[in-house]
Design an enzyme around this catalytic site. Structure first.
Site, PDB file in Angstrom:
ATOM      1  CB  CYS A  51      -0.881   0.023   1.242  1.00 37.65           C
ATOM      2  SG  CYS A  51       0.089   0.180   2.780  1.00 37.65           S
ATOM      3  CB  SER A  52       4.098   2.003   1.340  1.00 37.33           C
ATOM      4  OG  SER A  52       4.922   1.127   0.611  1.00 37.33           O
ATOM      5  CG  ASP A 113       7.860 -10.866   4.702  1.00 41.69           C
ATOM      6  OD1 ASP A 113       7.321 -10.566   3.605  1.00 41.69           O
ATOM      7  OD2 ASP A 113       8.610 -11.850   4.847  1.00 41.69           O
ATOM      8  CG  LEU A 147       3.079  -7.718  -2.097  1.00 40.28           C
ATOM      9  CD1 LEU A 147       3.503  -9.044  -1.479  1.00 40.28           C
ATOM     10  CD2 LEU A 147       3.355  -6.584  -1.139  1.00 40.28           C
ATOM     11  CE1 TYR A 243       8.787  -6.104 -16.295  1.00 43.15           C
ATOM     12  CE2 TYR A 243       6.901  -7.155 -17.313  1.00 43.15           C
ATOM     13  CZ  TYR A 243       7.477  -6.511 -16.245  1.00 43.15           C
ATOM     14  OH  TYR A 243       6.732  -6.302 -15.108  1.00 43.15           O
ATOM     15  CE  LYS A 252       4.257  -8.590 -12.744  1.00 47.21           C
ATOM     16  NZ  LYS A 252       3.594  -8.127 -11.507  1.00 47.21           N
TER      17      LYS A 252
HETATM   18  P1  NAD Z   1       6.353  -0.234  -5.780  1.00 49.90           P
HETATM   19  O1  NAD Z   1       7.761  -0.629  -5.589  1.00 49.90           O
HETATM   20  O2  NAD Z   1       6.029   1.201  -5.957  1.00 49.90           O
HETATM   21  O3  NAD Z   1       5.466  -0.775  -4.549  1.00 49.90           O
HETATM   22  C1  NAD Z   1       5.638  -2.067  -4.035  1.00 49.90           C
HETATM   23  C2  NAD Z   1       4.919  -2.214  -2.730  1.00 49.90           C
HETATM   24  O4  NAD Z   1       5.192  -3.525  -2.218  1.00 49.90           O
HETATM   25  C3  NAD Z   1       5.385  -1.234  -1.617  1.00 49.90           C
HETATM   26  O5  NAD Z   1       4.265  -0.830  -0.872  1.00 49.90           O
HETATM   27  C4  NAD Z   1       6.298  -2.095  -0.739  1.00 49.90           C
HETATM   28  O6  NAD Z   1       6.369  -1.691   0.613  1.00 49.90           O
HETATM   29  C5  NAD Z   1       5.553  -3.425  -0.858  1.00 49.90           C
HETATM   30  N1  NAD Z   1       6.380  -4.569  -0.488  1.00 49.90           N
HETATM   31  C6  NAD Z   1       7.481  -5.071  -1.111  1.00 49.90           C
HETATM   32  N2  NAD Z   1       7.923  -6.168  -0.455  1.00 49.90           N
HETATM   33  C7  NAD Z   1       7.065  -6.367   0.588  1.00 49.90           C
HETATM   34  C8  NAD Z   1       6.971  -7.333   1.608  1.00 49.90           C
HETATM   35  N3  NAD Z   1       7.833  -8.361   1.706  1.00 49.90           N
HETATM   36  N4  NAD Z   1       5.981  -7.206   2.513  1.00 49.90           N
HETATM   37  C9  NAD Z   1       5.092  -6.183   2.459  1.00 49.90           C
HETATM   38  N5  NAD Z   1       5.118  -5.246   1.495  1.00 49.90           N
HETATM   39  C10 NAD Z   1       6.098  -5.348   0.569  1.00 49.90           C
HETATM   40  O7  NAD Z   1       5.804  -1.101  -6.994  1.00 49.90           O
HETATM   41  P2  NAD Z   1       4.830  -0.803  -8.235  1.00 49.90           P
HETATM   42  O8  NAD Z   1       5.664  -0.390  -9.386  1.00 49.90           O
HETATM   43  O9  NAD Z   1       3.661  -0.007  -7.837  1.00 49.90           O
HETATM   44  O10 NAD Z   1       4.359  -2.290  -8.579  1.00 49.90           O
HETATM   45  C11 NAD Z   1       3.219  -2.889  -8.006  1.00 49.90           C
HETATM   46  C12 NAD Z   1       2.679  -3.928  -8.963  1.00 49.90           C
HETATM   47  O11 NAD Z   1       2.311  -3.270 -10.179  1.00 49.90           O
HETATM   48  C13 NAD Z   1       3.707  -5.000  -9.339  1.00 49.90           C
HETATM   49  O12 NAD Z   1       3.070  -6.225  -9.455  1.00 49.90           O
HETATM   50  C14 NAD Z   1       4.198  -4.529 -10.705  1.00 49.90           C
HETATM   51  O13 NAD Z   1       4.681  -5.579 -11.498  1.00 49.90           O
HETATM   52  C15 NAD Z   1       2.911  -3.957 -11.267  1.00 49.90           C
HETATM   53  N6  NAD Z   1       3.127  -3.008 -12.382  1.00 49.90           N
HETATM   54  C16 NAD Z   1       4.049  -2.015 -12.293  1.00 49.90           C
HETATM   55  C17 NAD Z   1       4.243  -1.177 -13.377  1.00 49.90           C
HETATM   56  C18 NAD Z   1       5.268  -0.070 -13.342  1.00 49.90           C
HETATM   57  O14 NAD Z   1       5.596   0.466 -14.397  1.00 49.90           O
HETATM   58  N7  NAD Z   1       5.757   0.302 -12.190  1.00 49.90           N
HETATM   59  C19 NAD Z   1       3.476  -1.337 -14.552  1.00 49.90           C
HETATM   60  C20 NAD Z   1       2.499  -2.327 -14.594  1.00 49.90           C
HETATM   61  C21 NAD Z   1       2.332  -3.169 -13.499  1.00 49.90           C
END
Ligand code: NAD
Length: 403
Positions: A51-52, A113, A147, A243, A252
């Protein structure tokens, strides 16, 4: 302490509390403006795992400030110490909770975690407590699984698995752009071993999403009209070698397998309304700058999408996901032939992709600043960490203890 960005090898090691606060508030305003609560239709209780920051944070903001939902969030963030700032996610969570309280919205944030049994049990307890405080049934209407982690300790075996970003079957070589100085390089990666593929699937695949759904079901916390969502990326063919057809792509694929499983075990039994994988747009988050090819592609994509008036960030994407895909007027969820939700539709539009491909061909070190949105990429990267945010005084003293 005066906080200046500490960047090493395209990784930012610190965060600015005031910048994170301003950035979260901006997203809150956007969600309030573009979403409207509809009694009986929009969610009352949301659980956001991850969520962060990034897509998870936007999903939580949209549920709470757009629809007035009680939210329970789980993430793994670093608290500040006397000499070091906390991670940006820590400050984002803090701002979220603070703004939610001001708005009279119940929110509980857990730091730990998400892969562990312990945090799953704590989250169930937090859902009950939050619902009681808000005076609503402890039934979750939407589970967001967002995550992004490099490691996962399997709660059954205690083994820590590490994910890798590698091609499968053949070595990869591709042009990379260093967003800090606009220089180009060649990134090379050897094909992943079978073990590396399995480990990446363990970390970023769907097993843990299913474990969350099992626990929530066992604890009787799922509403029959609940949606459960996880996020993925597909992207253009030019990135597939590293990817979609690489280790992350395999993970994925497993997320989509888990989705089908959740639908057959939960949706078919009328325990929830449905589970989906949503394909989202490429955006700048904490790790974007280190995936080969992606920064170069994204800088051209942003330039093209901004010129066409189609650019979106996390909150714009999630508002569109909620408003036009999940909580639609007729209650239907539009999906593609693989039952996936597509909010990468604008990124993948034929005219956008054609323009991006042509642009990538003409970029040289001499025109990279004029012809790509490298400045926008860098700005977004800094903003993720609370830097380069409008209206923030970066010369002001920050008391980390107070933060
Ligand atoms: P991010 O790094 O911004 O956020 C990840 C979140 O996971 C954070 O809140 C972090 O604290 C949490 N996290 C990580 N390890 C953890 C653990 N062990 N326990 C609890 N919390 C944990 O990531 P994002 O880019 O928003 O990606 C989120 C999802 O969206 C992923 O599945 C990613 O593949 C997908 N996504 C991302 C993009 C992109 O361009 N960033 C595009 C499409 C899809």
């Amino acid at each position: 302490m005066i906080i200046k960005p500490m960047i090493r090898n395209n990784i930012c090691l610190n965060a600015h509390p005031a910048g994170c606060e301003a950035s979260v508030k901006k997203q809150i305003e956007y969600a309030k403006k573009y979403l409207t609560k509809t009694e009986g239709k929009t969610p009352k209780l949301a659980l956001v795992i991850g969520c962060s920051s990034g897509y998870g944070l936007a999903s939580r903001i949209a549920a709470a400030f757009g629809y007035g939902a009680v939210t329970v969030g789980v993430s793994y963030e670093k608290e500040p110490s006397a000499k070091h700032t906390g991670s940006f996610g820590f400050y984002n969570n803090k701002t979220f909770d603070c703004e939610a309280e001001k708005a009279g919205l119940v929110s509980v944030t857990l730091n730990g975690d998400a892969f562990s049994d312990e945090i799953k049990a704590k989250a169930c307890e937090a859902v009950r407590q939050a619902a009681e405080k808000a005076g609503i049934p402890a039934k979750i209407d939407i589970v967001i699984y967002s995550l992004a982690s490099p490691v996962r300790t399997d709660p059954k075996t205690g083994i820590m698995h590490k994910s890798v970003i590698k091609p499968i079957g053949a070595p990869f070589s591709g042009k990379t752009l260093n967003m800090m100085d606009g220089s180009f390089g060649i990134a090379e990666a050897e094909p992943a071993s079978e073990e590396e593929i399995l480990n990446t699937v363990k970390v970023m695949g769907g097993e843990d999403w299913e474990l969350w759904m099992d626990v929530l079901d066992k604890e009787g916390l799922l509403s029959q009209k609940a949606y459960s969502l996880a996020y993925t990326y597909i992207g253009p063919e030019l990135s597939w070698a590293i990817y979609k057809n690489g280790t992350i792509g395999k993970a994925k694929e497993d997320l989509e397998r888990a989705c089908r499983d959740i639908n057959s075990r939960f949706t078919a039994q009328k325990k929830i309304k449905g589970a989906w994988v949503s394909v989202n747009k490429a955006l700048v988050t904490r790790s974007s700058a280190v995936i080969p090819v992606i920064p170069f592609y994204v800088t051209c994509l942003f330039k093209v999408m901004k010129e066409m008036g189609l650019h979106e960030g996390c909150i714009e994407q999630i508002v569109r996901l909620y408003r036009d895909r999940l909580y639609t007027f007729d209650g239907l969820v539009p999906v593609d032939s693989e039952n996936r939700i597509r909010i990468d539709d604008w990124e993948m539009r034929g005219d956008v992709q054609e323009a991006v491909t042509s642009r990538m061909k003409i970029i040289t070190p001499d025109n990279v600043f004029a012809e790509t949105d490298i400045a926008g990429f860098k700005h977004d990267f800094m903003e993720v960490h609370g830097f380069d945010v409008d209206g923030v005084d970066y010369e002001a003293y920050v008391d980390l203890d107070a933060e």
